[in-house]
Design a protein around this motif. Sequence first.
Motif, PDB file in Angstrom:
ATOM      1  N   SER A   6      79.842-121.239   6.560  1.00 52.14           N
ATOM      2  CA  SER A   6      81.204-121.475   6.048  1.00 52.14           C
ATOM      3  C   SER A   6      81.950-122.435   6.969  1.00 52.14           C
ATOM      4  O   SER A   6      82.837-122.022   7.730  1.00 52.14           O
ATOM      5  CB  SER A   6      81.941-120.142   5.925  1.00 52.14           C
ATOM      6  OG  SER A   6      81.250-119.281   5.052  1.00 52.14           O
ATOM      7  N   LEU A   7      81.608-123.665   6.885  1.00 49.78           N
ATOM      8  CA  LEU A   7      82.248-124.710   7.687  1.00 49.78           C
ATOM      9  C   LEU A   7      82.702-125.828   6.756  1.00 49.78           C
ATOM     10  O   LEU A   7      81.982-126.194   5.827  1.00 49.78           O
ATOM     11  CB  LEU A   7      81.257-125.287   8.709  1.00 49.78           C
ATOM     12  CG  LEU A   7      80.670-124.314   9.739  1.00 49.78           C
ATOM     13  CD1 LEU A   7      79.548-124.985  10.520  1.00 49.78           C
ATOM     14  CD2 LEU A   7      81.759-123.835  10.677  1.00 49.78           C
ATOM     15  N   VAL A   8      83.869-126.343   7.006  1.00 47.81           N
ATOM     16  CA  VAL A   8      84.385-127.462   6.197  1.00 47.81           C
ATOM     17  C   VAL A   8      84.011-128.770   6.897  1.00 47.81           C
ATOM     18  O   VAL A   8      84.324-128.952   8.077  1.00 47.81           O
ATOM     19  CB  VAL A   8      85.921-127.368   6.028  1.00 47.81           C
ATOM     20  CG1 VAL A   8      86.444-128.569   5.241  1.00 47.81           C
ATOM     21  CG2 VAL A   8      86.288-126.070   5.326  1.00 47.81           C
ATOM     22  N   GLU A  46      76.107-135.435   1.362  1.00 48.75           N
ATOM     23  CA  GLU A  46      75.962-135.839   2.755  1.00 48.75           C
ATOM     24  C   GLU A  46      77.244-135.432   3.479  1.00 48.75           C
ATOM     25  O   GLU A  46      78.341-135.839   3.069  1.00 48.75           O
ATOM     26  CB  GLU A  46      75.729-137.343   2.855  1.00 48.75           C
ATOM     27  CG  GLU A  46      74.433-137.792   2.202  1.00 48.75           C
ATOM     28  CD  GLU A  46      74.238-139.297   2.219  1.00 48.75           C
ATOM     29  OE1 GLU A  46      73.340-139.785   1.521  1.00 48.75           O
ATOM     30  OE2 GLU A  46      75.015-139.983   2.915  1.00 48.75           O
ATOM     31  N   MET A  47      77.072-134.630   4.502  1.00 48.63           N
ATOM     32  CA  MET A  47      78.247-134.112   5.216  1.00 48.63           C
ATOM     33  C   MET A  47      78.141-134.439   6.698  1.00 48.63           C
ATOM     34  O   MET A  47      77.042-134.469   7.262  1.00 48.63           O
ATOM     35  CB  MET A  47      78.331-132.592   5.057  1.00 48.63           C
ATOM     36  CG  MET A  47      78.549-132.127   3.638  1.00 48.63           C
ATOM     37  SD  MET A  47      78.626-130.332   3.522  1.00 48.63           S
ATOM     38  CE  MET A  47      76.907-129.907   3.721  1.00 48.63           C
ATOM     39  N   ILE A  76      75.606-122.663  -1.857  1.00 49.32           N
ATOM     40  CA  ILE A  76      76.693-123.154  -1.014  1.00 49.32           C
ATOM     41  C   ILE A  76      77.995-122.548  -1.524  1.00 49.32           C
ATOM     42  O   ILE A  76      78.095-122.161  -2.690  1.00 49.32           O
ATOM     43  CB  ILE A  76      76.793-124.692  -1.039  1.00 49.32           C
ATOM     44  CG1 ILE A  76      77.040-125.197  -2.457  1.00 49.32           C
ATOM     45  CG2 ILE A  76      75.547-125.328  -0.438  1.00 49.32           C
ATOM     46  CD1 ILE A  76      77.328-126.687  -2.547  1.00 49.32           C
ATOM     47  N   ASN A  77      78.948-122.461  -0.654  1.00 48.03           N
ATOM     48  CA  ASN A  77      80.276-122.000  -1.049  1.00 48.03           C
ATOM     49  C   ASN A  77      81.156-123.239  -1.228  1.00 48.03           C
ATOM     50  O   ASN A  77      81.522-123.881  -0.238  1.00 48.03           O
ATOM     51  CB  ASN A  77      80.846-121.068   0.015  1.00 48.03           C
ATOM     52  CG  ASN A  77      82.158-120.449  -0.429  1.00 48.03           C
ATOM     53  OD1 ASN A  77      82.805-120.936  -1.365  1.00 48.03           O
ATOM     54  ND2 ASN A  77      82.541-119.373   0.230  1.00 48.03           N
ATOM     55  N   PRO A  78      81.483-123.582  -2.471  1.00 52.61           N
ATOM     56  CA  PRO A  78      82.242-124.819  -2.697  1.00 52.61           C
ATOM     57  C   PRO A  78      83.582-124.833  -1.966  1.00 52.61           C
ATOM     58  O   PRO A  78      84.100-125.903  -1.631  1.00 52.61           O
ATOM     59  CB  PRO A  78      82.459-124.828  -4.220  1.00 52.61           C
ATOM     60  CG  PRO A  78      81.393-123.955  -4.770  1.00 52.61           C
ATOM     61  CD  PRO A  78      81.156-122.898  -3.734  1.00 52.61           C
ATOM     62  N   ALA A  79      84.151-123.641  -1.692  1.00 53.92           N
ATOM     63  CA  ALA A  79      85.431-123.597  -1.002  1.00 53.92           C
ATOM     64  C   ALA A  79      85.331-124.233   0.383  1.00 53.92           C
ATOM     65  O   ALA A  79      86.318-124.779   0.895  1.00 53.92           O
ATOM     66  CB  ALA A  79      85.906-122.155  -0.887  1.00 53.92           C
ATOM     67  N   PHE A  80      84.129-124.177   0.977  1.00 50.02           N
ATOM     68  CA  PHE A  80      83.959-124.781   2.297  1.00 50.02           C
ATOM     69  C   PHE A  80      83.317-126.166   2.193  1.00 50.02           C
ATOM     70  O   PHE A  80      83.825-127.129   2.763  1.00 50.02           O
ATOM     71  CB  PHE A  80      83.098-123.866   3.184  1.00 50.02           C
ATOM     72  CG  PHE A  80      83.796-122.585   3.549  1.00 50.02           C
ATOM     73  CD1 PHE A  80      84.702-122.559   4.593  1.00 50.02           C
ATOM     74  CD2 PHE A  80      83.558-121.429   2.838  1.00 50.02           C
ATOM     75  CE1 PHE A  80      85.365-121.388   4.931  1.00 50.02           C
ATOM     76  CE2 PHE A  80      84.205-120.252   3.161  1.00 50.02           C
ATOM     77  CZ  PHE A  80      85.112-120.226   4.212  1.00 50.02           C
ATOM     78  N   VAL A  81      82.209-126.229   1.468  1.00 46.96           N
ATOM     79  CA  VAL A  81      81.495-127.514   1.393  1.00 46.96           C
ATOM     80  C   VAL A  81      82.375-128.589   0.771  1.00 46.96           C
ATOM     81  O   VAL A  81      82.358-129.748   1.192  1.00 46.96           O
ATOM     82  CB  VAL A  81      80.184-127.349   0.599  1.00 46.96           C
ATOM     83  CG1 VAL A  81      79.546-128.698   0.314  1.00 46.96           C
ATOM     84  CG2 VAL A  81      79.214-126.470   1.371  1.00 46.96           C
TER      85      VAL A  81
END
Lengths: 130, 155
Positions: A6-8, A46-47, A76-81
């Motif tokens: 859970s990282l933005v 790509e992050m 993946i958790n879209p709230a973070f990605v």
Amino acid sequence: MADFPSLVPSSRSFNPGDYPTRRYQTLNGTVWKRSFGNVRVGMRIEMQFANISDDKAALIWNHYRSEAGTLSRFDINPAFVFGGASNGLRQAASVDPSVRWAYAEPPQVESVFPGISTVSVTLVGEIDFT
Amino acid sequence: MSVIRICQLFDWQPSGQPRLRCQNYFAGEDFVYNGSTYRFCPFQVSGNLAALGGDSETLTCLFPNQELVLQLVTAGDGNRNSELTLTNLWVNASGQPLPGAFPEFYVGNGASFSETTVELRFSAAMDAVNSQIPNRIITSENSGILPLDSSIRLK
């Protein structure tokens, strides 16, 4: 399989993929296309996580190890990605439920300062039919 | 509109094994056609479906080396004596089948394996059936114990 940490990301590039299609152009220029499936595949994220603590970098690295590298698929958790994106954009980037994510390549970890790293991650969307 | 959408329905009855019905268009979904349910499996079909000379061309179906397919092929006498009904179903943009689909019938003609795929070979049952259908293999049942390191001459 554990979700992606859970990282933005500090920067992100998203390719929405395409439907599996083969294209045939006739001599007069008419184009025919054959669709081989009803689900969009090949999406790519790509992050870059710039200047994060080594502990957070280790979260990504450990997740990569726990998913057996590029072998396993995960959610993946879209709230973070997709953190920082509007709800509309986040919705537009949603994928079919049969699509899950995998590492396209090992995460690249660059040490920029003692205890601080920059991590680059690339994920690809694949149909998980098993 | 110049877009073709074809869902292939694979209805396979391996020798002495349960029937496998699968389709390759609707990812991750079961598809019901004529009262039968086809599960999703990403196979691909290639080969000559019809020849003017009546020669039995080989139809090749390529499956991922999936446990279920592997079990059926192995237990089903290596895809010999199996029956296949292959239907090419045209579908519209909303996934509804269009009329005009007709089934094609094949007989199993063998299989081969790689580390990632299982290749099933078929020949058309209505074609000129030659001595290869059904394929015969030499086993200890019809020829006794076979040598491992020498050639065999059949007369």
